[in-house]
Design a protein around this motif. Structure first.
Motif, short mmCIF file in Angstrom:
data_model
loop_
_atom_site.label_atom_id
_atom_site.label_comp_id
_atom_site.label_asym_id
_atom_site.label_seq_id
_atom_site.Cartn_x
_atom_site.Cartn_y
_atom_site.Cartn_z
N UNK A 1 0.84 -1.20 0.00
CA UNK A 1 0.00 0.00 0.00
C UNK A 1 0.87 1.24 0.00
N UNK A 2 0.25 2.37 -0.26
CA UNK A 2 0.96 3.64 -0.17
C UNK A 2 -0.04 4.73 0.23
N UNK A 3 0.44 5.67 1.01
CA UNK A 3 -0.38 6.84 1.34
C UNK A 3 0.00 7.96 0.37
N UNK B 1 -6.33 -3.25 -7.51
CA UNK B 1 -5.98 -2.03 -6.78
C UNK B 1 -7.25 -1.44 -6.18
N UNK B 2 -7.15 -0.79 -5.04
CA UNK B 2 -8.30 -0.11 -4.46
C UNK B 2 -7.86 0.81 -3.34
N UNK B 3 -8.81 1.64 -2.88
CA UNK B 3 -8.54 2.47 -1.72
C UNK B 3 -8.56 1.60 -0.46
N UNK C 1 -4.78 10.00 1.05
CA UNK C 1 -5.60 8.79 0.93
C UNK C 1 -4.68 7.62 0.66
N UNK D 1 -3.84 3.94 -1.08
CA UNK D 1 -4.12 2.99 -2.15
C UNK D 1 -3.42 1.69 -1.82
N UNK D 2 -4.05 0.57 -2.18
CA UNK D 2 -3.44 -0.72 -1.90
C UNK D 2 -3.62 -1.70 -3.03
#
Lengths: 81, 392
Positions: free
Chosen positions: A15-17, A43-45, A29, A31-32
């Motif tokens: 994931x990344x912020x 991929x999604x939030x 936000x 994402x992962x």
């Protein structure tokens, strides 16, 4: 063509912020990348992820109550911290 | 046996922000420089492969981008093929040019890539970049290149096979090299503190680790080796040209598109990874260079941190990587990048790279990625070049 239902739970692989604003998305936000059950990688939030979480993390799919919401779905940790 | 192909000439328009220059202005400079370098006139070019990724969305020139730009230079009445493969557009045009030469259908072919990413509204540029993905699947997520690279790197940080300091060190190297490149967008060396304390973009990436929006152009003239003009200097041969598309992944361990593409390129060239002496790789984010060390076989899986620490990938090292500054510092005007890589490697092989010159290399490798599917690049292209003449 046929419709296939994937598992609503999976493993958050990474994931990344994100700190860059995009239209309709206020930073930060997260994402992962999620491996869904026996299904594909998507991929999604990601929401409610504790700070400094280390992958992999068990997550489940959550859909928005409002059908117009952006995003329409996201992932949350399976067990709340 | 197909015809041997040489890089006959290369040219660039400096990368950066050029609000006063049109796509035509950018491309003209690169094309004229490449033709001049090859010692050829426009009438001696048989065909053009023209790469651009974003002018449809950003300038509204959705169709015939190559013809509109090239007639300004006098490249008319020949086949012009427009090529788009996201960030790998330039190297895809290169590969098409190589194949038409090998097929014997032309003797002298131009590959050109041009991009103008600076427009008044930055959100339009970011939206255009986001279209390098399957929008049916990821549209509206706000998924930028930066986030894709950040996720790839996070996995390695959590595994413990890379450290945040490695990300910082390779970024410092990128900017050291870019500072020595007159064609680079960012020409200033940075301090460790500047990299670490810079604005966060997508954790763990900070601003100087990421390539930026850029304008620019690059061009390469290719020719059949038996009819190429002799310029009284070392010849640069194309030893391999390979392309692999991305694929749907279920998350199980398997070779990346770049790993597969590199294997095919090494096989075509008949060389081993440890024979490569200088390489340009697709570091859209500077730390991405570390992942490519492993995928290209410059070290074992998990060995990138150690390879960087030995200094082997610095200018003058055993395998100098991104002597140009790479995408992060030289700049990344999307469709120009793959051809800018070839320009840098050609200068290295000829010994013309000035203060960036890394020894006396014989074998060079370029790797250029484009777009992404859910777990993979959508395209990876690998080219291998060889200096055919001995160093004096």
């Amino acid at each position: 063509m046929e419709q296939t239902a994937f598992s609503g739970s999976g493993q958050l692989l990474t994931y990344t912020t994100v700190w860059v604003p995009r239209p309709g998305l206020e930073p930060p936000y997260t994402l992962g990348q999620v491996k869904l059950g026996d299904g594909p990688v998507v991929f999604g939030h990601v929401r409610r992820l504790p700070d400094e979480a280390r992958v992999p993390v068990a997550v489940r799919l959550v859909t928005a109550a409002d059908p117009e919401a952006v995003p329409m779905f996201w992932f949350e940790p399976e067990v709340r911290p | 046996m197909s015809a041997a192909v040489v890089v006959a000439g290369v040219g660039m328009h400096v990368f950066g922000r050029f609000p006063e220059e049109s796509l035509k202005d950018l491309a003209r400079v690169a094309v004229v420089r490449a033709l001049d370098d090859a010692g050829l006139g426009v009438k001696e070019i048989d065909a053009v492969y023209s790469a651009n990724a974003m002018a449809g969305l950003l300038q509204g020139q959705e169709q015939i981008r190559g013809q509109t730009v090239l007639r300004e230079v006098g490249l008319e009445r020949i086949p012009v093929v427009n090529v788009e493969n996201a960030c790998a557009s330039g190297s895809t045009a290169l590969r098409e040019a190589i194949m038409v030469l090998r097929a014997g259908a032309a003797e002298r072919v131009l590959a050109v890539g041009f991009e103008k990413m600076f427009v008044e509204d930055r959100d339009r540029s970011l939206a255009a970049l986001e279209s390098a993905a399957d929008l049916d699947v990821v549209g509206g997520l706000g998924l930028q290149f930066t986030a894709v690279y950040a996720m790839r790197l996070r996995k390695r940080l959590d595994e413990g096979t890379l450290a945040f300091d490695d990300l910082v060190d390779v970024t410092l190297k990128s900017h050291q090299n870019g500072a020595r490149n007159p064609y680079a967008q960012f020409r200033r060396e940075l301090t460790e503190k500047e990299v670490k304390s810079a604005r966060r973009i997508a954790d763990p990436l900070t601003l100087p680790m990421c390539s930026a929006i850029a304008d620019g152009a690059a061009a390469v003239v290719l020719a059949r080796a038996d009819t190429a003009p002799s310029r009284g200097r070392a010849r640069v041969l194309v030893r391999a040209s390979q392309s692999v598309s991305g694929f749907t992944t279920d998350g199980s361990p398997e070779p990346s598109a770049t790993t597969l593409c590199a294997r095919r390129a090494y096989e075509e060239a008949g060389i081993a990874p440890n024979e490569v002496e200088v390489a340009e790789v697709h570091d859209a984010m500077a730390p991405g260079e570390l992942l490519y060390y492993e995928q290209l076989g410059f070290c074992q899986a998990g060995g990138a941190s150690e390879l960087l620490a030995t200094g082997a990938t610095r200018i003058g090292g055993r395998i100098a990587v991104n002597t140009s500054g790479g995408l992060c510092s030289r700049g990344h005007p999307v469709a120009a990048t793959g051809l800018a890589q070839i320009a840098e490697l050609t200068w290295q092989l000829r010994g013309e790279a000035g203060e960036r010159q890394s020894g006396r290399p014989r074998i060079a490798l370029a790797q250029n990625s484009g777009g992404w599917l859910e777990g993979e690049s959508a395209t990876s292209n690998v080219h291998i070049l060889e200096r055919a003449d001995r160093w004096p």
